[in-house]
Design a protein around this motif. Structure first.
Motif, mmCIF file in Angstrom:
data_model
loop_
_atom_site.group_PDB
_atom_site.id
_atom_site.type_symbol
_atom_site.label_atom_id
_atom_site.label_comp_id
_atom_site.label_asym_id
_atom_site.label_seq_id
_atom_site.Cartn_x
_atom_site.Cartn_y
_atom_site.Cartn_z
ATOM 1 N N HIS A 60 -20.985 -9.576 29.487
ATOM 2 C CA HIS A 60 -19.986 -10.331 30.243
ATOM 3 C C HIS A 60 -20.651 -11.318 31.206
ATOM 4 N N ARG A 61 -21.743 -10.887 31.830
ATOM 5 C CA ARG A 61 -22.463 -11.797 32.732
ATOM 6 C C ARG A 61 -23.054 -12.968 31.959
ATOM 7 N N LEU A 62 -23.596 -12.660 30.771
ATOM 8 C CA LEU A 62 -24.204 -13.706 29.954
ATOM 9 C C LEU A 62 -23.166 -14.733 29.518
ATOM 10 N N LEU A 63 -22.010 -14.244 29.060
ATOM 11 C CA LEU A 63 -20.963 -15.151 28.607
ATOM 12 C C LEU A 63 -20.384 -15.942 29.770
ATOM 13 N N SER A 64 -20.260 -15.310 30.915
ATOM 14 C CA SER A 64 -19.734 -16.012 32.086
ATOM 15 C C SER A 64 -20.679 -17.111 32.522
ATOM 16 N N ALA A 65 -21.958 -16.870 32.373
ATOM 17 C CA ALA A 65 -22.931 -17.884 32.781
ATOM 18 C C ALA A 65 -22.821 -19.126 31.920
ATOM 19 N N ARG A 66 -22.358 -18.955 30.695
ATOM 20 C CA ARG A 66 -22.222 -20.083 29.795
ATOM 21 C C ARG A 66 -20.926 -20.861 30.025
ATOM 22 N N GLN A 67 -20.063 -20.336 30.884
ATOM 23 C CA GLN A 67 -18.755 -20.932 31.052
ATOM 24 C C GLN A 67 -18.654 -21.830 32.288
ATOM 25 N N GLU A 68 -19.793 -22.181 32.880
ATOM 26 C CA GLU A 68 -19.769 -23.104 34.008
ATOM 27 C C GLU A 68 -19.227 -24.454 33.519
ATOM 28 N N LEU A 69 -18.232 -24.960 34.214
ATOM 29 C CA LEU A 69 -17.559 -26.182 33.771
ATOM 30 C C LEU A 69 -18.078 -27.378 34.546
ATOM 31 N N ASP A 70 -18.594 -28.349 33.817
ATOM 32 C CA ASP A 70 -19.047 -29.612 34.400
ATOM 33 C C ASP A 70 -18.078 -30.698 33.947
ATOM 34 N N LEU A 71 -17.095 -31.002 34.801
ATOM 35 C CA LEU A 71 -16.064 -31.958 34.419
ATOM 36 C C LEU A 71 -16.640 -33.348 34.156
ATOM 37 N N ALA A 72 -17.659 -33.720 34.886
ATOM 38 C CA ALA A 72 -18.238 -35.051 34.708
ATOM 39 C C ALA A 72 -18.867 -35.209 33.327
ATOM 40 N N ALA A 73 -19.328 -34.084 32.754
ATOM 41 C CA ALA A 73 -19.986 -34.138 31.447
ATOM 42 C C ALA A 73 -19.072 -33.665 30.310
ATOM 43 N N LEU A 74 -17.875 -33.228 30.641
ATOM 44 C CA LEU A 74 -16.981 -32.661 29.628
ATOM 45 C C LEU A 74 -16.490 -33.735 28.661
ATOM 46 N N GLU A 75 -16.646 -33.480 27.385
ATOM 47 C CA GLU A 75 -16.116 -34.354 26.334
ATOM 48 C C GLU A 75 -15.242 -33.509 25.411
ATOM 49 N N ARG A 76 -13.946 -33.807 25.418
ATOM 50 C CA ARG A 76 -13.006 -32.976 24.647
ATOM 51 C C ARG A 76 -11.698 -33.729 24.487
ATOM 52 N N VAL A 77 -11.002 -33.426 23.416
ATOM 53 C CA VAL A 77 -9.684 -34.010 23.172
ATOM 54 C C VAL A 77 -8.640 -32.910 23.344
ATOM 55 N N PHE A 78 -7.692 -33.129 24.225
ATOM 56 C CA PHE A 78 -6.589 -32.188 24.438
ATOM 57 C C PHE A 78 -5.293 -32.808 23.918
ATOM 58 N N THR A 79 -4.482 -31.984 23.288
ATOM 59 C CA THR A 79 -3.165 -32.415 22.818
ATOM 60 C C THR A 79 -2.091 -31.737 23.654
ATOM 61 N N VAL A 80 -1.278 -32.546 24.318
ATOM 62 C CA VAL A 80 -0.202 -32.044 25.175
ATOM 63 C C VAL A 80 1.126 -32.493 24.578
ATOM 64 N N ARG A 81 1.990 -31.538 24.284
ATOM 65 C CA ARG A 81 3.292 -31.848 23.695
ATOM 66 C C ARG A 81 4.380 -31.515 24.712
ATOM 67 N N TRP A 82 4.952 -32.567 25.279
ATOM 68 C CA TRP A 82 5.964 -32.416 26.308
ATOM 69 C C TRP A 82 7.274 -33.064 25.872
ATOM 70 N N HIS A 83 8.371 -32.570 26.461
ATOM 71 C CA HIS A 83 9.656 -33.227 26.290
ATOM 72 C C HIS A 83 9.537 -34.658 26.806
ATOM 73 N N ASP A 84 10.244 -35.595 26.171
ATOM 74 C CA ASP A 84 10.056 -37.007 26.500
ATOM 75 C C ASP A 84 10.366 -37.322 27.960
ATOM 76 N N SER A 85 11.334 -36.621 28.542
ATOM 77 C CA SER A 85 11.658 -36.882 29.957
ATOM 78 C C SER A 85 10.514 -36.429 30.860
ATOM 79 N N LEU A 86 9.847 -35.337 30.505
ATOM 80 C CA LEU A 86 8.720 -34.865 31.303
ATOM 81 C C LEU A 86 7.522 -35.803 31.154
#
Length: 325
Positions: free
Chosen positions: A78-104
């Motif tokens: 668990h410690r090993l996996l947690s160490a790999r989960q540090e999030l660097d937003l400045a270096a993050l490259e990813r595509v997210f898909t968000v499906r919202w109601h049109d009014s939202l």
């Protein structure tokens, strides 16, 4: 002994709790699922691990001998996996898909895109429209985050209540309904437009009117909130829709907002995602950012507050009979 991390975690819980039920509660799984894990552990180790004595279960000598080592292995993993989960937003490259109601999307899409780009410039955001029918993309991982006015009954779908809205009436400036108080009789006698991706001319408002001995005439059904609001601006048609998520668009068009002259339940707004993303730090960041963006429209309700909620098959953002997940 060949055990994957899930079985090691189950073995650790079984040895710590000394029972199938206790281990299941600790890991938030069902007792039958934990019993199956125990069976797999017994097969892999060639040992019973836990044996029944009267009404309780006790660990075998082999289990007692391995208990400390198993616990240490699980904690190290668990410690090993947690160490790999540090999030660097400045270096993050990813595509997210968000499906919202049109009014939202109209109310919050710009703010969400701006916030995402400001914090994580390497992230790409796909805002897609809700389909006219229920689809499994959320379960398949093709959609990361979805809006809903009802909690999904599908297995593995998580939800977060982020606000409650209320219905209001929108009409053009100078509309006859703006002259004097809006009574139930005058509201029912007007011509109406509904918002429905499926083209439905009937919605829960009609049911509420029927219980009061009234009936309205729905002239048209529009596929999006934006279309229905524009139609209300250009004609004498009346549109009834959620207040907070349409307020900015109504103000931009110069529409007049009137209170709905009949009681209706609050409309809950949920964000939904698949449980595979529960421990994904990038997805957690997106969920929290989306929550903050949407809640700028209205404050979240008290956790204890309950409201009638529509099921996952609801058409758009409107109240329907409750179907709890």
């Amino acid at each position: 002994m060949q055990l994957d991390l899930n079985l090691l975690t189950a073995l650790d819980a079984l040895l710590e709790e000394g029972s199938v039920a206790g281990a299941a509660a600790r890991l938030h799984v069902t007792a039958p699922a934990m019993s199956r894990s125990l069976g797999r552990i017994r097969k892999a180790t060639g040992d019973q691990i836990l044996v029944r004595t009267g009404r309780s279960m006790v660990p075998t000598a082999r289990a007692l001998a391995m208990r400390a080592e198993v616990h240490a292995l699980v904690q190290q993993a668990h410690r090993l996996l947690s160490a790999r989960q540090e999030l660097d937003l400045a270096a993050l490259e990813r595509v997210f898909t968000v499906r919202w109601h049109d009014s939202l999307t109209a109310a919050c899409g710009t703010a969400l895109i701006a916030a995402v780009h400001r914090q994580a410039p390497g992230v790409q955001l796909r805002l897609t429209a809700e389909p006219g029918t229920d689809t499994p993309e959320l379960r398949r991982g093709e959609v990361d985050l979805e809006s809903s006015s009802g909690r999904s009954t599908l297995s593995g779908i998580r939800h977060r209540l982020i606000g409650r809205d209320r219905l209001v009436v929108a009409v053009r400036p100078g509309h006859p309904l703006t002259e004097g108080p809006l009574s139930l009789e005058r509201y029912a006698a007007a011509d109406h437009v509904t918002v429905s991706r499926r083209g439905r001319l009937h919605d829960p408002i009609d049911d509420a009117l029927t219980t009061r001995g009234r009936e309205r005439r729905v002239v048209a059904a529009g596929p999006t909130t934006a279309f229905a609001l524009q139609l209300a601006l250009d004609t004498d048609l009346v549109v009834t829709l959620p207040d907070a998520v349409t307020r900015a668009t109504r103000d931009q068009l110069g529409l007049i907002t009137l209170p709905l002259p009949l009681p209706s339940p609050d409309i809950p707004l949920y964000l939904q995602w698949h449980q595979r993303y529960d421990d994904d730090p990038a997805h957690t960041w997106l969920r929290d950012l989306a929550t903050e963006t949407v809640q700028a429209l209205f404050p979240p309700p008290p956790a204890s507050q309950e409201a009638l909620t529509p099921g996952p098959g609801s058409d758009g953002y409107a109240p329907e009979p409750a179907q709890e997940g």
